[in-house]
Write a protein that holds these residues in place. Structure first.
Motif, PDB file in Angstrom:
ATOM      1  N   THR A   1     -42.846  19.897  -7.187  1.00 42.16           N
ATOM      2  CA  THR A   1     -44.049  19.297  -7.756  1.00 42.16           C
ATOM      3  C   THR A   1     -44.690  18.232  -6.868  1.00 42.16           C
ATOM      4  O   THR A   1     -44.551  17.044  -7.117  1.00 42.16           O
ATOM      5  CB  THR A   1     -43.744  18.692  -9.137  1.00 42.16           C
ATOM      6  OG1 THR A   1     -42.941  19.600  -9.876  1.00 42.16           O
ATOM      7  CG2 THR A   1     -45.030  18.452  -9.904  1.00 42.16           C
ATOM      8  N   THR A   2     -45.371  18.671  -5.840  1.00 43.75           N
ATOM      9  CA  THR A   2     -46.047  17.729  -4.958  1.00 43.75           C
ATOM     10  C   THR A   2     -47.499  17.562  -5.380  1.00 43.75           C
ATOM     11  O   THR A   2     -48.061  18.401  -6.074  1.00 43.75           O
ATOM     12  CB  THR A   2     -45.998  18.195  -3.490  1.00 43.75           C
ATOM     13  OG1 THR A   2     -46.578  19.488  -3.402  1.00 43.75           O
ATOM     14  CG2 THR A   2     -44.560  18.229  -2.984  1.00 43.75           C
TER      15      THR A   2
ATOM     16  N   VAL B   1     -43.107  11.571  -0.125  1.00 45.87           N
ATOM     17  CA  VAL B   1     -42.309  12.792  -0.293  1.00 45.87           C
ATOM     18  C   VAL B   1     -40.926  12.541   0.296  1.00 45.87           C
ATOM     19  O   VAL B   1     -40.798  12.115   1.440  1.00 45.87           O
ATOM     20  CB  VAL B   1     -42.977  14.006   0.393  1.00 45.87           C
ATOM     21  CG1 VAL B   1     -42.119  15.255   0.219  1.00 45.87           C
ATOM     22  CG2 VAL B   1     -44.374  14.246  -0.176  1.00 45.87           C
TER      23      VAL B   1
ATOM     24  N   GLU C   1     -49.134   9.587  -1.734  1.00 44.11           N
ATOM     25  CA  GLU C   1     -47.856  10.158  -2.134  1.00 44.11           C
ATOM     26  C   GLU C   1     -46.747   9.821  -1.141  1.00 44.11           C
ATOM     27  O   GLU C   1     -46.980   9.710   0.055  1.00 44.11           O
ATOM     28  CB  GLU C   1     -48.030  11.679  -2.217  1.00 44.11           C
ATOM     29  CG  GLU C   1     -46.840  12.479  -2.608  1.00 44.11           C
ATOM     30  CD  GLU C   1     -47.163  13.968  -2.669  1.00 44.11           C
ATOM     31  OE1 GLU C   1     -46.640  14.613  -3.587  1.00 44.11           O
ATOM     32  OE2 GLU C   1     -47.920  14.479  -1.824  1.00 44.11           O
TER      33      GLU C   1
ATOM     34  N   SER D   1     -51.501  17.376  -5.042  1.00 42.65           N
ATOM     35  CA  SER D   1     -52.579  18.034  -4.319  1.00 42.65           C
ATOM     36  C   SER D   1     -53.821  17.160  -4.524  1.00 42.65           C
ATOM     37  O   SER D   1     -54.344  17.060  -5.625  1.00 42.65           O
ATOM     38  CB  SER D   1     -52.816  19.440  -4.885  1.00 42.65           C
ATOM     39  OG  SER D   1     -53.878  20.072  -4.215  1.00 42.65           O
TER      40      SER D   1
ATOM     41  N   LEU E   1     -40.054  22.118  -1.872  1.00 46.76           N
ATOM     42  CA  LEU E   1     -40.647  20.880  -2.369  1.00 46.76           C
ATOM     43  C   LEU E   1     -40.882  21.036  -3.856  1.00 46.76           C
ATOM     44  O   LEU E   1     -41.374  22.067  -4.312  1.00 46.76           O
ATOM     45  CB  LEU E   1     -41.964  20.584  -1.650  1.00 46.76           C
ATOM     46  CG  LEU E   1     -41.860  20.334  -0.152  1.00 46.76           C
ATOM     47  CD1 LEU E   1     -43.247  20.107   0.446  1.00 46.76           C
ATOM     48  CD2 LEU E   1     -40.972  19.143   0.130  1.00 46.76           C
TER      49      LEU E   1
ATOM     50  N   ALA F   1     -42.797  12.552  -4.750  1.00 41.64           N
ATOM     51  CA  ALA F   1     -42.395  13.953  -4.873  1.00 41.64           C
ATOM     52  C   ALA F   1     -41.052  14.120  -4.171  1.00 41.64           C
ATOM     53  O   ALA F   1     -40.701  13.367  -3.269  1.00 41.64           O
ATOM     54  CB  ALA F   1     -43.438  14.871  -4.251  1.00 41.64           C
ATOM     55  N   TRP F   2     -40.326  15.128  -4.588  1.00 41.27           N
ATOM     56  CA  TRP F   2     -38.988  15.375  -4.066  1.00 41.27           C
ATOM     57  C   TRP F   2     -38.914  16.766  -3.466  1.00 41.27           C
ATOM     58  O   TRP F   2     -39.673  17.664  -3.825  1.00 41.27           O
ATOM     59  CB  TRP F   2     -37.957  15.279  -5.188  1.00 41.27           C
ATOM     60  CG  TRP F   2     -37.842  13.930  -5.795  1.00 41.27           C
ATOM     61  CD1 TRP F   2     -38.607  13.424  -6.816  1.00 41.27           C
ATOM     62  CD2 TRP F   2     -36.939  12.893  -5.432  1.00 41.27           C
ATOM     63  NE1 TRP F   2     -38.220  12.146  -7.103  1.00 41.27           N
ATOM     64  CE2 TRP F   2     -37.192  11.794  -6.277  1.00 41.27           C
ATOM     65  CE3 TRP F   2     -35.933  12.788  -4.483  1.00 41.27           C
ATOM     66  CZ2 TRP F   2     -36.473  10.610  -6.191  1.00 41.27           C
ATOM     67  CZ3 TRP F   2     -35.218  11.617  -4.398  1.00 41.27           C
ATOM     68  CH2 TRP F   2     -35.484  10.536  -5.253  1.00 41.27           C
ATOM     69  N   GLY F   3     -37.933  16.948  -2.629  1.00 41.14           N
ATOM     70  CA  GLY F   3     -37.648  18.255  -2.064  1.00 41.14           C
ATOM     71  C   GLY F   3     -36.224  18.275  -1.561  1.00 41.14           C
ATOM     72  O   GLY F   3     -35.557  17.239  -1.468  1.00 41.14           O
TER      73      GLY F   3
END
Length: 185
Positions: A115-116, A49, A47, A118, A113, A102-104
């Protein structure tokens, strides 16, 4: 990032392309005005981020709780207003780097954050380590061994930042030396 050492107990990158230029690529790709500066970009094998700082709020707030609520509301508005563009940028980055994106956003003391990922991680633990996890579960710190392990990893990360940064730097130096070494193929 780059290829990694694959010896016993070592780390491995696999066939995922390097994301070393991800921050630069995103800096050129993101619309002007979204963030007050360059976003914080972190990447691992699964991922990328992206977390950006939003412009400061104006106005007075009755207390810290009111300020935190306003910060959370502003982050929510940013999330909704930029959704379509973020999805398109993420699609392009996922194609380029072969990782989920993913964004934050952060504002003042609030960081959210969106929708990261997992990712499951398999591990084998001997009884002394299992007993530690079970103690955390029995004490109500965690609901399961899996959650207890996440808690333990976060705790180590909080207290070992300098050591982990030194370790990452050393791994990069080993990669650089290996790349300069003789071709044994």
């Amino acid at each position: 990032m780059g290829r990694g050492w694959k010896g016993r107990g070592g780390w491995s990158q696999g066939e995922v392309p390097s994301a070393e230029d991800a921050a630069a690529w995103l800096g050129g790709r993101l619309p002007d005005g979204w963030f007050t500066g360059a976003p914080e970009v972190t990447a691992d094998r699964e991922e990328i981020v992206i977390v950006g700082e939003l412009p400061e709020l104006t106005g007075d707030f009755a207390d810290d709780a009111a300020r935190a609520a306003a910060e959370d509301g502003r982050i929510s508005r940013f999330r909704e207003e930029t959704r379509d563009e973020r999805i398109e940028i993420a699609r392009q980055a996922e194609h380029r780097y072969q990782r989920k994106v993913a964004w934050g956003a952060k504002l003042g003391g609030t960081k959210v954050l969106f929708t990261t990922l997992s990712a499951p991680v398999m591990t084998r633990l001997r009884q002394p380590e299992r007993l530690i996890l079970d103690t955390l579960v029995d004490a109500g710190v965690a609901r399961s061994r899996s959650e207890a392990l996440v808690w333990a990893v976060r705790l180590v990360g909080e207290h070992a930042d300098t050591w982990l940064a030194d370790l990452r730097e050393a791994m990069t130096k080993v990669d650089d030396l290996r790349a300069k070494g003789p071709d044994l193929g």
